[in-house]
Design a protein around this motif. Structure first.
Motif, PDB file in Angstrom:
ATOM      1  N   PRO A 178       0.803  -1.223   0.000  1.00 50.33           N
ATOM      2  CA  PRO A 178       0.000   0.000   0.000  1.00 50.33           C
ATOM      3  C   PRO A 178       0.832   1.267   0.000  1.00 50.33           C
ATOM      4  CG  PRO A 178      -0.826  -1.565   1.622  1.00 50.33           C
ATOM      5  CD  PRO A 178       0.501  -2.089   1.148  1.00 50.33           C
ATOM      6  N   ASN A 179       2.101   1.194   0.452  1.00 48.23           N
ATOM      7  CA  ASN A 179       2.910   2.404   0.529  1.00 48.23           C
ATOM      8  C   ASN A 179       3.713   2.638  -0.740  1.00 48.23           C
ATOM      9  OD1 ASN A 179       1.963   2.912   3.079  1.00 48.23           O
ATOM     10  ND2 ASN A 179       3.792   2.157   4.144  1.00 48.23           N
ATOM     11  N   CYS A 180       4.532   1.651  -1.169  1.00 43.07           N
ATOM     12  CA  CYS A 180       5.390   1.842  -2.328  1.00 43.07           C
ATOM     13  C   CYS A 180       4.801   1.280  -3.616  1.00 43.07           C
ATOM     14  CB  CYS A 180       6.769   1.214  -2.064  1.00 43.07           C
ATOM     15  SG  CYS A 180       6.694  -0.584  -1.803  1.00 43.07           S
ATOM     16  N   ARG A 181       3.666   0.604  -3.554  1.00 44.15           N
ATOM     17  CA  ARG A 181       2.976   0.043  -4.710  1.00 44.15           C
ATOM     18  C   ARG A 181       3.782  -1.020  -5.449  1.00 44.15           C
ATOM     19  NH1 ARG A 181      -2.123   1.086  -3.600  1.00 44.15           N
ATOM     20  NH2 ARG A 181      -2.450   3.278  -3.126  1.00 44.15           N
ATOM     21  N   SER A 182       4.800  -1.555  -4.823  1.00 44.20           N
ATOM     22  CA  SER A 182       5.569  -2.624  -5.456  1.00 44.20           C
ATOM     23  C   SER A 182       4.921  -3.963  -5.154  1.00 44.20           C
ATOM     24  CB  SER A 182       7.020  -2.608  -4.943  1.00 44.20           C
ATOM     25  OG  SER A 182       7.034  -2.839  -3.547  1.00 44.20           O
ATOM     26  N   VAL A 183       4.997  -4.870  -6.122  1.00 40.15           N
ATOM     27  CA  VAL A 183       4.389  -6.181  -5.981  1.00 40.15           C
ATOM     28  C   VAL A 183       5.434  -7.135  -5.409  1.00 40.15           C
ATOM     29  CG1 VAL A 183       3.260  -8.097  -7.175  1.00 40.15           C
ATOM     30  CG2 VAL A 183       2.857  -5.742  -7.925  1.00 40.15           C
ATOM     31  N   VAL A 184       5.038  -7.766  -4.329  1.00 38.34           N
ATOM     32  CA  VAL A 184       5.938  -8.709  -3.670  1.00 38.34           C
ATOM     33  C   VAL A 184       5.285 -10.083  -3.691  1.00 38.34           C
ATOM     34  CG1 VAL A 184       6.956  -6.931  -2.207  1.00 38.34           C
ATOM     35  CG2 VAL A 184       4.960  -8.184  -1.421  1.00 38.34           C
ATOM     36  N   GLU A 185       6.115 -11.114  -3.563  1.00 39.34           N
ATOM     37  CA  GLU A 185       5.626 -12.484  -3.532  1.00 39.34           C
ATOM     38  C   GLU A 185       5.622 -12.989  -2.105  1.00 39.34           C
ATOM     39  OE1 GLU A 185       7.930 -14.882  -6.093  1.00 39.34           O
ATOM     40  OE2 GLU A 185       7.168 -13.975  -7.922  1.00 39.34           O
ATOM     41  N   LEU A 186       4.531 -13.636  -1.754  1.00 43.81           N
ATOM     42  CA  LEU A 186       4.440 -14.227  -0.430  1.00 43.81           C
ATOM     43  C   LEU A 186       4.597 -15.729  -0.553  1.00 43.81           C
ATOM     44  CD1 LEU A 186       1.420 -12.255   1.115  1.00 43.81           C
ATOM     45  CD2 LEU A 186       3.878 -11.787   1.312  1.00 43.81           C
ATOM     46  N   PRO A 187       5.180 -16.348   0.449  1.00 44.38           N
ATOM     47  CA  PRO A 187       5.311 -17.807   0.435  1.00 44.38           C
ATOM     48  C   PRO A 187       3.935 -18.476   0.501  1.00 44.38           C
ATOM     49  CG  PRO A 187       6.814 -16.823   2.015  1.00 44.38           C
ATOM     50  CD  PRO A 187       5.879 -15.735   1.564  1.00 44.38           C
ATOM     51  N   PRO A 188       3.890 -19.781   0.291  1.00 48.40           N
ATOM     52  CA  PRO A 188       2.580 -20.471   0.333  1.00 48.40           C
ATOM     53  C   PRO A 188       1.849 -20.284   1.657  1.00 48.40           C
ATOM     54  CG  PRO A 188       4.241 -21.884  -0.655  1.00 48.40           C
ATOM     55  CD  PRO A 188       4.978 -20.671  -0.138  1.00 48.40           C
ATOM     56  N   MET A 189       2.526 -20.059   2.744  1.00 48.64           N
ATOM     57  CA  MET A 189       1.865 -19.878   4.024  1.00 48.64           C
ATOM     58  C   MET A 189       1.173 -18.532   4.127  1.00 48.64           C
ATOM     59  SD  MET A 189       2.231 -22.649   5.646  1.00 48.64           S
ATOM     60  CE  MET A 189       1.759 -22.103   7.257  1.00 48.64           C
ATOM     61  N   GLY A 190       1.434 -17.630   3.182  1.00 48.73           N
ATOM     62  CA  GLY A 190       0.774 -16.344   3.176  1.00 48.73           C
ATOM     63  C   GLY A 190       1.366 -15.385   4.193  1.00 48.73           C
ATOM     64  N   VAL A 191       0.494 -14.602   4.814  1.00 49.11           N
ATOM     65  CA  VAL A 191       0.928 -13.556   5.744  1.00 49.11           C
ATOM     66  C   VAL A 191       1.562 -14.161   6.988  1.00 49.11           C
ATOM     67  CG1 VAL A 191       0.116 -11.587   7.115  1.00 49.11           C
ATOM     68  CG2 VAL A 191      -0.860 -12.017   4.861  1.00 49.11           C
ATOM     69  N   ASP A 192       1.156 -15.359   7.348  1.00 49.76           N
ATOM     70  CA  ASP A 192       1.723 -15.976   8.546  1.00 49.76           C
ATOM     71  C   ASP A 192       3.221 -16.235   8.406  1.00 49.76           C
ATOM     72  OD1 ASP A 192      -0.739 -15.949   9.775  1.00 49.76           O
ATOM     73  OD2 ASP A 192      -1.302 -17.954   9.049  1.00 49.76           O
ATOM     74  N   SER A 193       3.679 -16.373   7.154  1.00 55.05           N
ATOM     75  CA  SER A 193       5.121 -16.646   6.942  1.00 55.05           C
ATOM     76  C   SER A 193       5.965 -15.376   6.989  1.00 55.05           C
ATOM     77  CB  SER A 193       5.315 -17.343   5.589  1.00 55.05           C
ATOM     78  OG  SER A 193       4.862 -16.513   4.531  1.00 55.05           O
ATOM     79  N   LEU A 194       5.304 -14.194   7.007  1.00 54.88           N
ATOM     80  CA  LEU A 194       6.071 -12.939   7.079  1.00 54.88           C
ATOM     81  C   LEU A 194       6.627 -12.755   8.485  1.00 54.88           C
ATOM     82  CD1 LEU A 194       3.713 -10.536   5.063  1.00 54.88           C
ATOM     83  CD2 LEU A 194       5.859 -11.576   4.288  1.00 54.88           C
ATOM     84  N   PRO A 195       7.800 -12.130   8.581  1.00 51.27           N
ATOM     85  CA  PRO A 195       8.401 -11.919   9.920  1.00 51.27           C
ATOM     86  C   PRO A 195       7.657 -10.849  10.704  1.00 51.27           C
ATOM     87  CG  PRO A 195       9.747 -10.891   8.231  1.00 51.27           C
ATOM     88  CD  PRO A 195       8.701 -11.672   7.484  1.00 51.27           C
ATOM     89  N   THR A 196       7.637 -11.001  11.992  1.00 54.37           N
ATOM     90  CA  THR A 196       6.982 -10.045  12.884  1.00 54.37           C
ATOM     91  C   THR A 196       7.965  -8.941  13.255  1.00 54.37           C
ATOM     92  OG1 THR A 196       5.611 -11.807  13.798  1.00 54.37           O
ATOM     93  CG2 THR A 196       5.783  -9.765  15.065  1.00 54.37           C
ATOM     94  N   ASN A 197       7.501  -7.684  13.231  1.00 55.83           N
ATOM     95  CA  ASN A 197       8.301  -6.546  13.654  1.00 55.83           C
ATOM     96  C   ASN A 197       8.214  -6.475  15.177  1.00 55.83           C
ATOM     97  OD1 ASN A 197       9.617  -4.084  14.031  1.00 55.83           O
ATOM     98  ND2 ASN A 197       8.643  -3.124  12.234  1.00 55.83           N
ATOM     99  N   VAL A 198       9.164  -7.199  15.816  1.00 53.81           N
ATOM    100  CA  VAL A 198       9.120  -7.367  17.258  1.00 53.81           C
ATOM    101  C   VAL A 198       9.351  -6.055  17.972  1.00 53.81           C
ATOM    102  CG1 VAL A 198      10.109  -8.603  19.206  1.00 53.81           C
ATOM    103  CG2 VAL A 198       9.905  -9.742  16.991  1.00 53.81           C
ATOM    104  N   SER A 199      10.280  -5.286  17.494  1.00 55.95           N
ATOM    105  CA  SER A 199      10.578  -4.020  18.165  1.00 55.95           C
ATOM    106  C   SER A 199       9.389  -3.066  18.082  1.00 55.95           C
ATOM    107  CB  SER A 199      11.831  -3.384  17.540  1.00 55.95           C
ATOM    108  OG  SER A 199      11.605  -3.152  16.146  1.00 55.95           O
ATOM    109  N   LEU A 200       8.791  -3.015  16.936  1.00 58.58           N
ATOM    110  CA  LEU A 200       7.619  -2.119  16.794  1.00 58.58           C
ATOM    111  C   LEU A 200       6.468  -2.591  17.672  1.00 58.58           C
ATOM    112  CD1 LEU A 200       6.337   0.300  15.417  1.00 58.58           C
ATOM    113  CD2 LEU A 200       5.669  -1.213  13.524  1.00 58.58           C
ATOM    114  N   ARG A 201       6.295  -3.904  17.753  1.00 63.81           N
ATOM    115  CA  ARG A 201       5.227  -4.421  18.611  1.00 63.81           C
ATOM    116  C   ARG A 201       5.479  -4.071  20.059  1.00 63.81           C
ATOM    117  NH1 ARG A 201       4.189 -10.758  18.457  1.00 63.81           N
ATOM    118  NH2 ARG A 201       6.252 -10.679  19.474  1.00 63.81           N
ATOM    119  N   ALA A 202       6.751  -4.146  20.482  1.00 62.99           N
ATOM    120  CA  ALA A 202       7.076  -3.812  21.868  1.00 62.99           C
ATOM    121  C   ALA A 202       6.815  -2.336  22.149  1.00 62.99           C
ATOM    122  CB  ALA A 202       8.529  -4.169  22.151  1.00 62.99           C
ATOM    123  N   ILE A 203       7.166  -1.489  21.178  1.00 64.72           N
ATOM    124  CA  ILE A 203       6.915  -0.058  21.376  1.00 64.72           C
ATOM    125  C   ILE A 203       5.414   0.221  21.485  1.00 64.72           C
ATOM    126  CG2 ILE A 203       7.162   2.211  20.311  1.00 64.72           C
ATOM    127  CD1 ILE A 203       9.773   1.205  19.055  1.00 64.72           C
TER     128      ILE A 203
END
Length: 414
Positions: A57-82
């Protein structure tokens, strides 16, 4: 704190990050927002199998996700802690959206004038609607009431008040007209009802008189018949008691008395049944006379005099007329005979007197001829009458006709 909140806000749902995930393009979004965006991406044919494309939604670039979908993306741990630390430090809790779980209502929809969440704006029913900050919209519209009050001038208010008074006056005037018409209608129909009541009373009074005539005709006959019935029952009872009498002397006395009463009962005339009828009948009279009655002529509407008469009244009246004609016929014939005798007695004198009168007064021969013609016409009428009566009294009528014929012939000859 406001700048920190902006950094901790997802650019899709405009809420604090919830389970932030990092895309291969290094932009971070909420896991739920990414799942919604992935659900909207339906063109997979151009990509390799088992790979799911997603546009950032920000840079409009198309990225590929693994078969697991969004669950396979890494979590931004530091941002979550903040975010968690920011929420634990006492940040005000905003109301959450009922349609989207745990999504705060942090935006104001200008079109629908209500608070919405980020998912309502991006994928919900408020998609594409103009939005604004609630506080900014409040400050902007704070001056609107005073501006609207300025548009309500005193002249406009006075005009509206005057118009209201005029409408109230017109309403009062029209209500007065309606009330006046209602009163006139009531008076008119009350007058009609009074006239109809008088006609009805007069008609019923006539029927009451006819009912009194019926009672006067039938009640005496009914009383006589009831008296005869009672006498009959007494005689039957007396006959039974006489039969049971054992004493010869008493028996003979009672038989003698019983015989006299029986003979008197038998000689007593029994009244005959009379058949009375009302004339005129109400239905016939109303159908004949009242359909032509108008409201203006209601006072002159006819009310008949109802009377009782026999059903065979016409036949009885005809018989009475025949009897009267039979009674008057001999008297008429006698008068004709007397006229014939008088004519034969005064024949020489009468016509000489007529001739002398004609000479004295200068009567012309034409006048004498007219008298003769008049006598001839009278003779013809009397001759026709005599011919009509000849079937009943042939001998008397023939003699009278001969004398009359001789009389008028002598008149014609003179």
């Amino acid at each position: 704190m406001d700048n920190l909140k902006e950094d901790l806000t997802c650019s899709v749902c405009y809420s604090l990050f919830a389970d932030p995930r990092v895309l291969p393009c290094s932009h971070t979004f909420c896991k739920t927002c990414l799942n919604n965006l992935l659900r909207l991406s339906t063109n997979y044919s151009m990509w390799r199998p088992l790979r799911m494309p997603l546009k950032c939604p920000n840079c409009r670039s198309v990225v590929e996700l693994p078969p697991m979908g969004v669950d396979s993306l890494p979590t931004n741990v530091s941002l979550r802690a903040i975010v968690e630390k920011y929420q634990s430090d006492g940040a005000p809790q905003q109301p959450s959206c009922q349609e989207h779980h745990r999504q705060p209502l942090n935006m104001y929809c200008v079109q629908d004038r209500q608070l919405i969440c980020g998912l309502c704006l991006t994928v919900g029913q408020h998609q594409g609607h103009p939005i604004d900050d609630l506080q900014a919209a409040f400050i902007r519209e704070k001056r609107t009431p005073s501006q609207l009050l300025a548009r309500l001038s005193e002249q406009r208010g006075a005009q509206v008040c005057e118009l209201g008074q005029q409408l109230e006056q017109e309403k009062t005037r029209c209500e007065g007209l309606v009330s006046q018409d209602r009163q006139e209608v009531n008076q008119f129909f009350q007058a009609l009802e009074a006239v109809l009541a008088r006609k009805r009373h007069a008609y019923l009074e006539a029927l009451d008189k006819a009912g009194a005539e019926v009672s006067g005709a039938y009640d005496p006959l009914i009383r006589r018949v009831k008296a005869l019935q009672e006498e009959h029952l007494d005689l039957v009872s007396l006959g039974s008691s006489v039969e049971e009498e054992d004493s010869p002397l008493v028996f003979l006395e009672q038989v003698h008395m019983f015989r006299e009463r029986v003979e008197e009962f038998i000689k007593t005339p029994v009244p005959s049944v009379i058949n009375l009828s009302l004339a005129p009948r109400a239905a016939q009279h109303l159908q004949q006379h009242w359909p032509a009655v108008t409201i203006g002529s209601l006072e002159e509407a006819p009310v008949p005099t109802v009377c009782c008469c026999s059903r065979h009244r016409d036949r009885i009246d005809g018989r009475a007329r025949c009897r009267r004609r039979e009674q008057l016929l001999p008297l008429l014939l006698l008068l004709l005979l007397l006229a014939a005798v008088a004519a034969t007695w005064v024949e020489p004198v009468g016509f000489s007197v007529l001739s002398k009168l004609g000479q004295i007064h200068g009567l012309s021969s034409e006048l004498m001829m007219s008298v003769s013609e008049t006598a001839g016409s009278v003779f013809a009428v009397l001759q026709a009458a005599v011919d009509g009566w000849s079937s009943r009294l042939s001998s008397v009528s023939e003699e009278a006709s001969q004398q009359l014929a001789a009389l008028f012939k002598s008149l014609k000859s003179h």
